[in-house]
Design an enzyme around this catalytic site. Structure first.
Site, short mmCIF file in Angstrom:
data_model
loop_
_atom_site.label_atom_id
_atom_site.label_comp_id
_atom_site.label_asym_id
_atom_site.label_seq_id
_atom_site.Cartn_x
_atom_site.Cartn_y
_atom_site.Cartn_z
N LYS A 131 0.86 -1.18 0.00
CA LYS A 131 0.00 0.00 0.00
C LYS A 131 0.89 1.22 0.00
O LYS A 131 1.84 1.31 0.79
CB LYS A 131 -0.87 -0.01 1.28
CG LYS A 131 -1.79 1.20 1.41
CD LYS A 131 -3.07 0.98 0.67
CE LYS A 131 -3.85 2.25 0.44
NZ LYS A 131 -3.44 2.99 -0.80
N LYS B 204 5.38 1.75 -3.16
CA LYS B 204 5.32 3.11 -3.72
C LYS B 204 5.56 3.02 -5.21
O LYS B 204 6.23 2.10 -5.68
CB LYS B 204 6.40 3.99 -3.09
CG LYS B 204 6.08 5.47 -3.17
CD LYS B 204 5.24 5.90 -1.99
CE LYS B 204 4.75 7.32 -2.11
NZ LYS B 204 4.15 7.76 -0.83
N ASP C 24 0.00 10.67 -4.48
CA ASP C 24 1.10 11.33 -3.79
C ASP C 24 1.29 12.63 -4.57
O ASP C 24 0.36 13.08 -5.25
CB ASP C 24 2.35 10.43 -3.77
CG ASP C 24 3.43 10.92 -2.80
OD1 ASP C 24 3.38 10.57 -1.62
OD2 ASP C 24 4.33 11.68 -3.23
O1 2IT Z 1 3.07 9.00 1.63
C1 2IT Z 1 1.95 8.51 1.82
O2 2IT Z 1 1.66 7.92 2.86
C2 2IT Z 1 0.95 8.65 0.75
N1 2IT Z 1 1.27 9.25 -0.28
C3 2IT Z 1 -0.41 8.07 0.90
C4 2IT Z 1 -0.41 6.62 0.58
C5 2IT Z 1 -1.78 5.99 0.55
O3 2IT Z 1 -1.81 4.81 0.20
O4 2IT Z 1 -2.78 6.64 0.88
#
Ligand code: 2IT
Length: 448
Positions: free
Chosen positions: A90, A126, A166
């Site tokens: 995630k 990511k 993001d």
């Molecule tokens: O850096 C982070 O935690 C996010 N960009 C959100 C990631 C998410 O899965 O909501």
């Protein structure tokens, strides 16, 4: 040599030139000495640190797309699936020209510990691309997102890997990405992405969640120290979705936001960014101009070109909401001279390791981003729960759960610190607490 130093050296050797990734590996592993001392044989026998620094897989792919003039382009797409010991991968997708494999790996590594701290079953991943969304039309963004998903779809799924937004990836991009995924799969699996629009499975409070959560967490820190947000002054950087949510909650709790920043410089509003001025942040973001000077022009406040507020504006609290490594050693020195007492990190890894060490040595309370900004991904986790149960919670239900999660993160950190007989070092505590859950799950599941 100690187990931690061995693994840091090995990681350095295997990942040449990956500065951002090595920075976070050093920062996180550097805090794990008490956990290793307490359990070294088991951790070594299970290769826990060696496995933690090696992603499950790193996917790199070509993303061809056509602009509005009919000219073809090729960008590079990434998805780093770092660790799924406690749940499906995630983490967000970042579209920004400076995206590299090292940036993706630092973010995915951080995400593993952050997601662990939320208490929800989510692993770390990511992704993104070096695509620059600035100045692109909706049609160009759509074609790019469709092409990106043509490859990404085969690696993700509601129980496999769940991307979100993001930097450079907001509701518009998530909409296009979901549309492409749905078309390719021929199935309505809306739990595959989070940050969706409310009409197709998005969660209330997700846009606010990172900024609200960051403020709730900081409130816990202040309560722990017998203080409160009321009457405190804040310098924020950035003016996007995260800074917007933080400004809303800080002002609601009686704090005053003095600054915002953009690639062009920072604004200093001595009357405080509040009310309509907070709404105007959304207008500025939607304009796609990516300049914060528009705020100063509209409200007649000070604008300082080419600088960040760090060290230039005196405030009780600094809250970076923009980029990695925006607080460097010279900024840290200026902060200490200006008498700033708190650094509440919101953007991922906003502080260099050198600056962090200097701030902590000089008595600044540093709340680390992997705890502070975890509210964003936590509400993404709540979006996944709502999708799998085919229901939608009210704003209050989600906000109450978010508050509860942020409080829980603070408690986990203080519990970890007292378990190891340590003082109020939030940076070490967050790493130790995030690590423990992932390590326990990895040991239980055997060598994989
Ligand atoms: O850096 C982070 O935690 C996010 N960009 C959100 C990631 C998410 O899965 O909501």
């Amino acid at each position: 040599m100690s187990y931690i130093s061995e693994v840091i050296e090995m990681t350095e050797r295997k990942n040449p030139g990956e500065a951002e990734f090595m920075q976070t590996v050093r920062e996180v592993l550097g805090s794990l000495a008490p956990a290793v001392a307490a359990n070294e044989k088991v951790l070594r026998d299970n290769c826990i640190l060696e496995r933690m620094v090696e992603p499950d897989r790193q996917i790199i792919f070509r993303v061809p797309w056509t602009d509005d003039k009919g000219v073809n382009h090729v960008n590079r797409g990434f998805r780093v699936q770092f660790n799924n010991a406690i749940g499906p991968y995630k983490g967000g997708l970042r579209f920004q020209p400076n995206v590299t494999l090292s940036v993706m790996k630092f973010l995915a590594f951080e995400q593993t510990f952050k997601n662990s701290l939320t208490g929800l079953p989510m692993g770390g991943g990511k992704g993104g691309s070096d695509f620059d969304p600035a100045g692109k039309s909706d049609a160009e963004v759509m074609r790019f997102c469709y092409s990106f998903m043509t490859e990404l779809y085969r690696h993700i799924g509601p129980d496999v890997d769940v991307p979100a937004g993001d930097m450079g990836v907001g509701a518009r991009e998530i909409g296009y990405l979901f549309g492409a995924y749905k078309k390719i799969r021929g199935a309505y699996e809306n739990g595959v992405l989070t940050g969706k629009g409310l009409s197709f499975g998005g969660s209330l409070i997700r846009p606010e969640a990172t900024g609200f959560g960051a403020t709730y967490f900081f409130n816990e820190v202040l309560e722990h120290l017998g203080e409160s947000i009321k009457g405190k002054t804040f310098c924020l950087s950035g003016f996007g979705n995260v800074a917007w949510g933080a400004a809303l909650k800080i002002t609601e709790l009686g704090g005053k936001v003095l600054t915002l920043s953009g690639p062009d410089g920072y604004i200093y509003d001595k009357d405080g960014v509040s009310g309509d001025k907070i709404d105007y942040m959304l207008t500025m973001r939607a304009s796609g101009r990516n300049v914060v000077k528009d705020y100063a022009d509209k409200y007649g406040c000070e604008f300082v070109a080419g600088k960040k507020p760090w060290g230039n504006v005196k405030a009780d609290v600094y809250m970076p909401c923009a980029m990695q490594n925006e607080i460097r050693i010279e900024d840290a020195k200026a902060m200490v001279s200006a008498g700033v007492k708190y650094l509440n990190e919101v953007s991922n890894m906003p502080t260099t390791n050198e600056a962090l060490a200097y701030l902590q040595a000089n008595g600044v309370i540093v709340a680390p981003s992997k705890a502070v900004n975890a509210g964003g991904v936590a509400v993404s986790g709540l979006e996944m729960s709502q999708n799998s149960e085919r229901l939608a919670w009210t704003e209050k239900e989600v906000d109450d759960k978010l508050k509860h999660i942020m409080k829980g993160i603070h408690t986990q950190i203080t519990d970890a610190l007292s378990a190891y007989g340590m003082g109020y070092d939030l940076v070490a505590g967050a790493n130790l607490a995030g690590f423990k859950k992932v390590a326990d799950a990895m040991i239980a599941q055997g060598l994989n």
